[in-house]
Design a protein around this motif. Structure first.
Motif, short mmCIF file in Angstrom:
data_model
loop_
_atom_site.label_atom_id
_atom_site.label_comp_id
_atom_site.label_asym_id
_atom_site.label_seq_id
_atom_site.Cartn_x
_atom_site.Cartn_y
_atom_site.Cartn_z
N PRO A 91 7.25 32.87 -36.46
CA PRO A 91 6.00 32.57 -35.74
C PRO A 91 4.75 32.90 -36.55
CG PRO A 91 7.45 34.00 -34.45
CD PRO A 91 7.99 33.98 -35.83
N GLY A 92 4.96 33.37 -37.77
CA GLY A 92 3.84 33.54 -38.69
C GLY A 92 2.84 34.60 -38.27
N LEU A 93 1.59 34.36 -38.62
CA LEU A 93 0.55 35.36 -38.37
C LEU A 93 0.33 35.59 -36.88
CD1 LEU A 93 -2.05 34.36 -41.11
CD2 LEU A 93 -0.30 36.13 -41.22
N ALA A 94 0.85 34.70 -36.05
CA ALA A 94 0.65 34.85 -34.60
C ALA A 94 1.14 36.20 -34.10
CB ALA A 94 1.36 33.73 -33.85
N VAL A 128 -7.44 33.89 -36.99
CA VAL A 128 -6.43 33.56 -38.00
C VAL A 128 -7.04 33.67 -39.40
CG1 VAL A 128 -4.98 31.73 -38.96
CG2 VAL A 128 -5.08 32.06 -36.48
N GLN A 129 -8.27 33.16 -39.49
CA GLN A 129 -8.91 33.19 -40.80
C GLN A 129 -9.17 34.62 -41.28
OE1 GLN A 129 -12.67 31.28 -41.10
NE2 GLN A 129 -12.33 30.77 -43.27
N VAL A 130 -9.62 35.47 -40.36
CA VAL A 130 -9.85 36.88 -40.70
C VAL A 130 -8.55 37.50 -41.22
CG1 VAL A 130 -10.30 39.17 -39.74
CG2 VAL A 130 -11.75 37.23 -39.09
N LEU A 131 -7.46 37.23 -40.50
CA LEU A 131 -6.20 37.87 -40.89
C LEU A 131 -5.69 37.30 -42.22
CD1 LEU A 131 -4.19 40.00 -40.25
CD2 LEU A 131 -2.83 38.33 -39.01
N GLN A 132 -5.85 36.00 -42.42
CA GLN A 132 -5.42 35.42 -43.70
C GLN A 132 -6.15 36.09 -44.86
OE1 GLN A 132 -6.09 31.25 -43.01
NE2 GLN A 132 -3.89 30.82 -42.83
N GLN A 133 -7.46 36.25 -44.70
CA GLN A 133 -8.24 36.87 -45.77
C GLN A 133 -7.79 38.31 -45.99
OE1 GLN A 133 -12.20 35.82 -44.08
NE2 GLN A 133 -12.80 35.75 -46.23
N ALA A 134 -7.61 39.03 -44.89
CA ALA A 134 -7.22 40.44 -44.99
C ALA A 134 -5.84 40.56 -45.62
CB ALA A 134 -7.24 41.09 -43.61
N ASP A 135 -4.93 39.70 -45.18
CA ASP A 135 -3.57 39.75 -45.70
C ASP A 135 -3.56 39.49 -47.21
OD1 ASP A 135 -0.65 39.83 -44.94
OD2 ASP A 135 -0.76 37.92 -46.03
N ALA A 136 -4.38 38.54 -47.63
CA ALA A 136 -4.43 38.20 -49.06
C ALA A 136 -4.89 39.41 -49.88
CB ALA A 136 -5.35 37.00 -49.29
N VAL A 137 -5.84 40.16 -49.33
CA VAL A 137 -6.31 41.35 -50.04
C VAL A 137 -5.19 42.38 -50.16
CG1 VAL A 137 -7.83 43.37 -49.84
CG2 VAL A 137 -8.74 41.07 -49.40
N SER A 169 4.69 44.04 -46.89
CA SER A 169 3.37 44.69 -46.88
C SER A 169 2.37 43.64 -46.42
CB SER A 169 3.03 45.21 -48.28
OG SER A 169 3.31 44.25 -49.27
N PHE A 170 1.67 43.96 -45.34
CA PHE A 170 0.79 42.93 -44.77
C PHE A 170 -0.28 43.56 -43.90
CE2 PHE A 170 4.64 43.42 -42.14
CZ PHE A 170 4.10 43.67 -40.88
N ALA A 171 -1.14 42.71 -43.36
CA ALA A 171 -2.23 43.17 -42.50
C ALA A 171 -1.98 42.73 -41.06
CB ALA A 171 -3.55 42.59 -43.00
N VAL A 172 -2.46 43.55 -40.13
CA VAL A 172 -2.36 43.25 -38.70
C VAL A 172 -3.77 43.30 -38.12
CG1 VAL A 172 -1.43 44.05 -36.49
CG2 VAL A 172 -0.07 44.32 -38.59
N VAL A 180 -14.06 41.09 -46.06
CA VAL A 180 -13.62 40.32 -44.89
C VAL A 180 -14.63 40.49 -43.76
CG1 VAL A 180 -11.73 39.84 -43.32
CG2 VAL A 180 -11.25 40.77 -45.60
N PRO A 181 -15.37 39.44 -43.46
CA PRO A 181 -16.38 39.54 -42.41
C PRO A 181 -15.72 39.88 -41.08
CG PRO A 181 -16.53 37.44 -43.60
CD PRO A 181 -15.28 38.10 -44.06
N GLY A 182 -16.37 40.75 -40.33
CA GLY A 182 -15.85 41.06 -39.00
C GLY A 182 -14.89 42.24 -38.99
N VAL A 183 -14.74 42.91 -40.14
CA VAL A 183 -13.86 44.08 -40.19
C VAL A 183 -14.69 45.31 -40.54
CG1 VAL A 183 -11.96 45.16 -41.46
CG2 VAL A 183 -11.84 42.74 -40.85
N ASN A 184 -14.57 46.35 -39.76
CA ASN A 184 -15.38 47.55 -40.06
C ASN A 184 -14.56 48.84 -40.12
OD1 ASN A 184 -14.78 47.98 -37.41
ND2 ASN A 184 -16.85 48.58 -36.78
#
Ligand code: XMP
Length: 510
Positions: A391-394, A406-415, A432-435, A489-493
């Motif tokens: 089910p992927g990033l869902a 989804v876009q936020v998580l893709q960017q974060a995951d890539a980092v 190893s991934f981002a949630v 990653v915009p929107g992450v603090n």
């Protein structure tokens, strides 16, 4: 199949798999068989040797795993490991005793008699033990060839071709374990080391051609290593009879879709249908926050999209490729674990579709799949990619799934992935991934108050995903990831690190 075969009799699943993998690393083909398989059936496979695995039981408990002793009368050499060794001793008239002092972990082994198994080894070495019972007396006709704290650490009746070692030659902590296994395979059994990635490819290609003839074949690509290697093998075998369908759910990792297209369409010239279905998936996920509902919605949509694509092809494909691996084959049927999550396998979905299955990886372990993938020329990024849920990033976006999230998580995951790779840890880690959780917290950036989402970093070590431990990532790596996530990653603090093992946690968050 032209390769020599060595059977591993299963007295405890994890032990047996590791032995079979090591035998194959010595380039001898091995298969795992259940201990209640009739001995006549084992012998009918014409094995060059038979290995009894270790197992968690004691030969003294009621109903201890057992094997038909007629196996000792065959002229096929037998090697018992740990429990397997105790079983040999017990069944042939030696003595296994509950001494009360087991041996666990690293132990000194002393070779005390000449043996083909230890021919090239020093008299003393370290090996790895894990047993509570001890063999105190070898059976009649046997000689003791090594000892440790216990009097009998290895025994054999070379004339009858029966060997046993109390320690685990298959684990890496046994210094010369591989040499001992090889001595059994080559010197005792006379097995030939012909099982290699190249021979696997040759045999698979022949088998696929024989199965498929001139029929049309369809394969669902997920971007993961199994479906990629399966597709590459089938393509090598039947060329443009194969059509790959790649459903881009919009829930993939950054650049994954481009990479699949680049590899299969441009590099391998595979007939590839790239279904861009991100909008459709987003719309069925609208407002859905329950994890099981998400999984169901994605699974069902996936089947539908895949079916439609298959129909549209209009080639009347009769065959469907699946990337089933050997551990699934061994364990299916015996697995009755409680359902924790409804898993969804991208390659393996359309169960109710009318296809014959082509499963070119069903005899392979994951490391062999990777070796075959490399041999076939698949890029490192695909061959060594960490597992990724259907089910992927869902299932890593808690709460509602929107295009922005989804876009936020893709960017974060890539980092996360980039930094883990840069630190040289990517292959060591199971995942190893981002949630992206659904809570927000207050922060201050510049002079401004922020109210935004955190990213949780998840990194685990594991052998099979059934259990996992959180990875002790170096602080400086965590620091780099944290600072990049917040800056890029915009929107992450805020950034948190998940230090839960499995159990009690699961690897994914949903
Ligand atoms: P959990 O979260 O149950 O995950 O500890 C165990 C492993 O399975 C992967 N996973 C999936 N794989 N379809 C898959 O093919 C799925 O629906 C799915 N859910 C979890 C997860 O990434 C981990 O490696």
């Amino acid at each position: 199949m032209n390769d020599d075969l060595v059977l591993v009799v299963d007295f405890g699943a994890q032990y047996a798999q590791l032995i079979a993998r090591r035998v194959r690393e010595a380039n001898v083909y091995s298969e795992i068989v259940p201990r209640d398989m009739p001995v006549a059936d084992m012998l009918a496979r014409k094995p060059k040797g038979i290995i009894f695995s270790g197992g968690p039981a004691s030969v003294h408990v009621e109903g201890a795993p057992w094997i038909d002793p007629s196996i000792y009368d065959s002229d096929v050499p037998v090697l018992g490991i740990c429990y397997g060794c105790q079983l040999i001793a017990q069944q042939l008239g030696g003595e296994v005793r509950r001494t009360g002092t087991g041996e666990y972990g690293r132990t000194e082994l002393k070779v005390t008699g000449s043996s083909l198994l230890f021919a090239n080894l020093p008299v003393e070495q370290a090996e790895w033990m894990s047993h509570g019972d001890s063999i105190v007396l070898a059976p009649p006709g046997f000689k003791t060839t090594a000892s440790s704290a216990a009097p009998v650490a290895a025994l054999e009746d070379a004339e009858r071709g029966i060997y046993g070692v109390q320690f685990h030659p298959e684990v890496i902590h046994t210094d010369r374990g591989m040499e001992i296994l090889k001595a059994f395979l080559y010197e005792v059994c006379g097995a030939r080391p012909t099982w290699t990635s190249l021979s696997v490819i040759e045999q698979s290609v022949e088998a696929i051609q024989a199965q498929v003839g001139d029929g049309a074949v369809i394969c669902g690509l997920s971007g993961g290593v199994d479906s990629a290697v399966a597709a590459a093998l089938v393509h090598k075998a039947v060329g443009d009879q194969l059509t790959c369908v790649f459903v881009d759910t919009g829930l993939l990792r950054a650049n994954e879709a481009e990479q699949v297209e680049e590899t299969f369409l441009r590099q391998f010239h595979v007939d590839l249908v790239h279904v861009k279905a991100a909008d459709r998936f987003l719309s069925v996920l609208e407002g859905v926050t329950d994890p099981e509902q998400k999984r169901k919605a994605i699974g069902e949509t996936f089947i539908r999209v895949f079916e439609e694509a298959a129909k549209e092809l209009g080639k009347g494909a009769r065959f469907l490729v699946q990337g089933t691996l050997y551990p699934d084959v061994i364990e299916s049927g015996t697995r009755d674990a409680a359902k924790i999550k409804s898993h969804h396998n991208v390659g393996g979905l359309p169960e109710d579709m009318d296809f014959d299955l082509v499963e070119p990886l069903r005899l392979l372990f994951k490391d062999e799949v990777r070796a075959v993938g490399e041999e076939l020329g698949l890029p490192e990024d695909i061959v060594w990619r960490q597992p990724f849920p259907g089910p992927g990033l869902a299932v890593r976006i808690i709460g509602e799934i929107t295009a922005e999230r989804v876009q936020v998580l893709q960017q974060a995951d890539a980092v996360v992935v980039e930094e883990v790779k840069r630190a040289g840890l990517y292959r060591e880690l199971w995942q190893s991934f981002a949630v992206l959780p659904a809570v927000r917290s207050v922060g201050v950036m510049g002079d401004e108050r922020t109210y935004a989402y955190p990213i949780v970093i998840r990194a685990v070590t594991s052998d099979d995903a059934m259990t996992a431990d959180w990875a002790r990532l170096p602080y400086d790596l965590l620091e780099r990831i944290s600072s990049r996530l917040i800056n890029e990653v915009p929107g992450v603090n805020r950034v948190a690190y998940d230090i839960t093992s499995k159990p009690p946690g699961t690897i994914e968050w949903e």
